[in-house]
Design an enzyme around this catalytic site. Structure first.
Site: not given
Ligand code: NAD
Length: 435
Positions: A211, A245
């Site tokens: 997602e 998002c």
């Molecule tokens: P992110 O990808 O940085 O982090 C998400 C998760 O991944 C967190 O739990 C984090 O601890 C983990 N994580 C971070 N780095 C990692 C790594 N190197 N290896 C493994 N796990 C890791 O995302 P974010 O900045 O927290 O969220 C923003 C993004 O999420 C935006 O693009 C937004 O549009 C998207 N988003 C999508 C939805 C949806 O339902 N489609 C909902 C909310 C946010």
């Protein structure tokens, strides 16, 4: 407990077939519902600590949102789990042959949440996983620290340790989890980490739901009522300080409508948040200084219509509208994920469609129009995770609609029956008589 032992322990109930009965699934869903209804004030306090989230948003988009989703699952699960007969005529089987499909649990599911809706985006997938008869490792986002800590304390009070376990942490902890063999990984977050997740999952041939996000456009047609549109746009864009998002990322419209929006949008913003949004209890804050700095750097794009005020000590950035924004300006090069709404001027609908199709497939497409022809052209000439006419973000609230992205905005979908499909294997069953 180390991650390998953890997953081994979570596999025990599934292997024994104990998660398969409807009664087990509904019992888990009721536990999750009880957590949400009994701990509302604690959850709202954690969301305030993490995001300054207004109480109404805590209930509308987080707590009550997931309760509704659980209720939908509880209402329909029994009928969805009933094996579906499939026709056998015409395949040359002996008389008496029957065929059907039924949903099997997958096993142990990893749900990785993110910080902007740290309740909804962790617990709604978990509800789907439990409805599917799976056990769960829940990994909340380390960025929403207070909510993560709260779940780490609360979830073990409502779930047995062989059913659902919370693992808190950031990159190191998530990397250790991703090295394990799960039966499904459900990830919400950005595309960069999405690639990390998918690469790790490939090692075990584990299916993934991603997602993700991206830039969701909002097309405003020239014939529409701008006062109402501006109200709906401002409400969707500036809830949670734009950290959504499916928030409208930018507006696409013709030159005259863009000019009229320069009056309509500031008026809608001040109607919702007052003359000084910094003092409004309805307005949130940016989650971290890193994101705050990233957003402030985008303010130079185009021409400022309203907003722009910011305070680094408070992670405060006012609801901001920019116009005459060039497609190659910084604010159009990344998902904004904050309270900045650029207006990009296009000649007409055809150019708007070209603009959308020249870019990554968005998670959501929004349009405000009174024209059936325009609606039909947008539906048939563009691709996006979902499309909502008239009311941005509302498509997410309907448990009967699938929610998910396409292309760069994600793969797979969930909510309601789509969650059961995502977290189950649809097994084919053929029964041919021996004589
Ligand atoms: P992110 O990808 O940085 O982090 C998400 C998760 O991944 C967190 O739990 C984090 O601890 C983990 N994580 C971070 N780095 C990692 C790594 N190197 N290896 C493994 N796990 C890791 O995302 P974010 O900045 O927290 O969220 C923003 C993004 O999420 C935006 O693009 C937004 O549009 C998207 N988003 C999508 C939805 C949806 O339902 N489609 C909902 C909310 C946010």
């Amino acid at each position: 407990m180390n991650p390998t032992d953890l997953v081994t322990r979570l596999r025990v109930l599934v292997r024994a077939g104990l998660t398969r009965p409807l009664a087990w699934r509904t019992q888990q869903l009721r536990q999750l519902r009880a957590l949400l209804t009994e701990c509302g004030p604690d959850i709202a306090a954690a969301l305030y600590a993490d995001l300054h989230k207004p109480e109404k948003e805590c209930y509308d988009y987080e707590i009550d949102f997931v309760v509704r989703e659980i209720d939908h699952l509880l209402t329909h699960l029994e009928s969805w789990l009933t094996p579906e007969p499939v026709p056998t005529a015409g395949y040359g089987y002996p008389d008496g042959t029957t065929a059907s499909t039924r949903y099997d649990p997958l096993g142990v599911v990893l749900v990785i949440g993110t910080w902007n809706y740290p309740v909804q985006l962790l617990l709604a997938p978990i509800a789907g996983a439990l409805a599917g008869g799976n056990t769960v490792v829940a990994k909340p986002s380390d960025i929403a620290q207070a909510t993560s800590a709260l779940f780490s304390r609360l979830l073990p009070q409502y779930f047995d340790a062989d059913t659902l376990v919370v693992v808190e942490g950031g990159v190191a902890e998530t990397t250790a989890l991703l090295a394990q063999r799960f039966d499904h990984i459900f990830f919400t977050g950005g595309g960069t980490v999405g690639r990390v997740v998918m690469t790790a999952a490939a090692e075990h041939l584990t299916p993934v739901t991603l997602e993700l996000g991206g830039k969701s456009p909002a097309f405003v047609d020239r014939d529409a009522d701008l006062t109402e549109i501006a109200t709906r746009l401002a409400s969707a864009k500036f809830s949670n300080a734009g950290q959504t998002c499916v928030a409208p990322d930018y507006v696409l419209t013709d030159p005259d409508t863009a000019t009229a929006l320069e009056t309509a949008l500031p008026s809608a913003i001040s109607k919702r948040f007052g003359a000084d949004p910094a003092t409004s209890p309805q307005y949130g804050r940016i989650v971290s200084q890193r994101h705050f700095d990233r957003l402030v750097a985008l303010l130079d794009s185009g021409r400022l219509v309203t907003g722009g005020e910011h305070d680094r000590a408070q992670n405060y950035l006012a609801p901001t509208v920019l116009t005459d924004v060039a497609p190659d300006s910084p604010v159009m090069q990344q998902e904004i994920f904050g309270p900045i709404l650029p207006i990009v001027i296009v000649e007409d609908l055809t150019h708007a469609i070209e603009f959308i199709n020249d870019r990554d497939k968005p998670l959501a497409l929004y349009a405000f129009t009174n024209s059936d022809t325009t609606r039909e052209r947008l539906v048939t000439e563009t691709t996006s995770g979902g499309i909502s006419f008239g009311l941005p973000m509302a498509q997410l609230r309907d448990s009967d609609l699938p929610f998910g992205g396409v292309g760069a905005s994600g793969m797979g979908h969930y909510h309601g029956r789509y969650s059961l499909e995502t977290f189950s294997h649809k097994k084919a069953i053929l029964d041919v008589p021996l004589s």
